[in-house]
Each structure stands twice: as structure tokens, then as C-alpha cells.
Design an enzyme around this catalytic site. Structure first.
Site, short mmCIF file in Angstrom:
data_model
loop_
_atom_site.label_atom_id
_atom_site.label_comp_id
_atom_site.label_asym_id
_atom_site.label_seq_id
_atom_site.Cartn_x
_atom_site.Cartn_y
_atom_site.Cartn_z
CG ASN A 76 40.68 35.40 49.04
OD1 ASN A 76 40.98 35.02 50.16
ND2 ASN A 76 39.42 35.48 48.63
CB VAL A 84 46.08 39.22 45.23
CG1 VAL A 84 47.35 38.43 45.16
CG2 VAL A 84 46.37 40.70 45.13
CB CYS A 85 40.48 38.67 45.39
SG CYS A 85 38.90 39.42 45.81
CG LEU A 86 44.46 42.44 49.85
CD1 LEU A 86 43.88 41.53 50.94
CD2 LEU A 86 45.98 42.34 49.87
CG LEU A 120 40.24 36.50 42.55
CD1 LEU A 120 41.58 37.22 42.52
CD2 LEU A 120 39.39 36.94 41.37
#
Length: 183
Positions: A76, A84-86, A120
Site C-alpha cells: 500500500n 500511501v494508500c490509506l 499501490l
């Protein structure tokens, strides 16, 4: 809070007064770096990352931009930009959250519980799902190579492609997020 700028100042000061090392980029409080330690009892526990934080003008009503400067292997975290993928940062941010939440809860949770189904970093996600042992070995290898205390001073700043997370120029490859270790 009377205004977003006062809230921003208060949140940055709270972060600075905590156990986090904060390095301001300019005179303002909208851009800075935070030293972030991997969560204990995780694959990232010995890693130390330099996290770039950019606070938008409308913070806390709009979420901060968070990115890893030094490399991390994580499904991520974008390999090139360090972004970041959050969901809690990118989609469900609330003014109730502050910067301490980002470093004590959100990033540690991301590192402890990667989501390979929404990656990601496709390579990290695929490896995690197909060969967990090799994935864990690669995470540890990246921690050893790119996330040591001496790497904190080696991360290029603004004028380098490694320092600019928003333009997708960051050369962090397969990086993972780490939480702040308790003293």
C-alpha cells in the site's frame, strides 16, 4: 478551534513535543518531515523512515499528504512516489483526527495489516499473496538496506526527486509504512 491555521500550529507542536523527531522544511508549518519507527513485533520493527508531511491550507478539514522518503516494501505504498494508500487519510479523514493519530495509529496499522487487494505496489501485493515467506524476507531486506538511522540524513530534500512525493518522482521502490515504537 478558532481557525485552521491555529489548529495546524497546535497539531504540529503536539507532534514536536511528543517522542517524534520533526524537521521543518521552511518557516511555515505546512511542510515537514517526521522520523517514524516501525511498529514493535512487526516485519518493520527495526526500520526508521523519514515521512514527508504536507498540510493543506484547509487542514484539519482536509487531510494531510503523507509519503515515505526512504524506500519501503509494502503493498500500500507507491514504489515511485512513496505515497500511501490509506482510506482514513485519503477518503475518510475527519477534523477529529490529528497528526498524532497519523503516526501512532494510522501508519502503524498500515504496516501491521497491509491490504494486498488494494495495492499501490503490485509487486509487493502479488508476492505477499503468493509467497508470504519471500515477501517477509524482502520486507526485512528493505528495512536493512533503506530504513536505518544513518539513512535519515541521506534522504534528498526538495530539489531531488526522492523528496517530492506529490509529483510521483520519489524513487522509493517497494516501501512499507512503519509505526512509532513505544519507548
Amino acid at each position: 478551534m478558532s481557525s485552521p491555521s491555529k489548529r495546524r500550529e497546535m497539531d504540529v507542536m503536539k507532534l514536536m513535543m511528543s517522542d517524534y523527531k520533526v524537521e521543518m522544511v521552511n518557516d511555515g508549518m505546512s511542510e515537514f518531515y517526521v522520523e517514524f519507527h516501525g511498529p514493535r513485533e512487526s516485519l518493520y520493527q527495526n526500520g526508521i523512515w523519514k515521512i514527508r508531511v504536507e498540510l493543506p491550507e484547509a487542514y484539519p478539514y482536509k487531510s494531510p499528504s503523507i509519503g515515505f522518503v526512504n524506500r519501503i516494501f509494502h503493498p500500500n505504498v507507491d514504489e515511485m512516489s512513496g505515497s500511501v494508500c490509506l482510506d482514513v487519510i485519503n477518503q475518510t479523514w475527519s477534523p477529529m483526527f490529528d497528526l498524532i493519530n497519523v503516526f501512532e495509529v494510522f501508519l502503524p496499522q498500515l504496516l501491521l495489516y497491509p491490504n494486498p487487494t488494494d495495492p499501490l505496489n503490485g509487486e509487493a501485493a502479488a508476492l505477499m499473496m503468493r509467497d508470504r515467506e519471500h515477501y517477509e524476507q524482502k520486507v526485512k531486506e528493505y528495512c536493512e538496506r533503506y530504513a536505518k538511522a544513518e539513512d535519515m540524513g541521506n534522504c534528498p530534500e526538495e530539489d531531488s526527486s526522492d523528496g517530492d512525493m506529490s509529483d510521483g518522482e520519489h524513487t522509493s521502490s517497494d516501501e512499507e509504512m512503519a509505526g512509532h515504537a513505544d519507548p
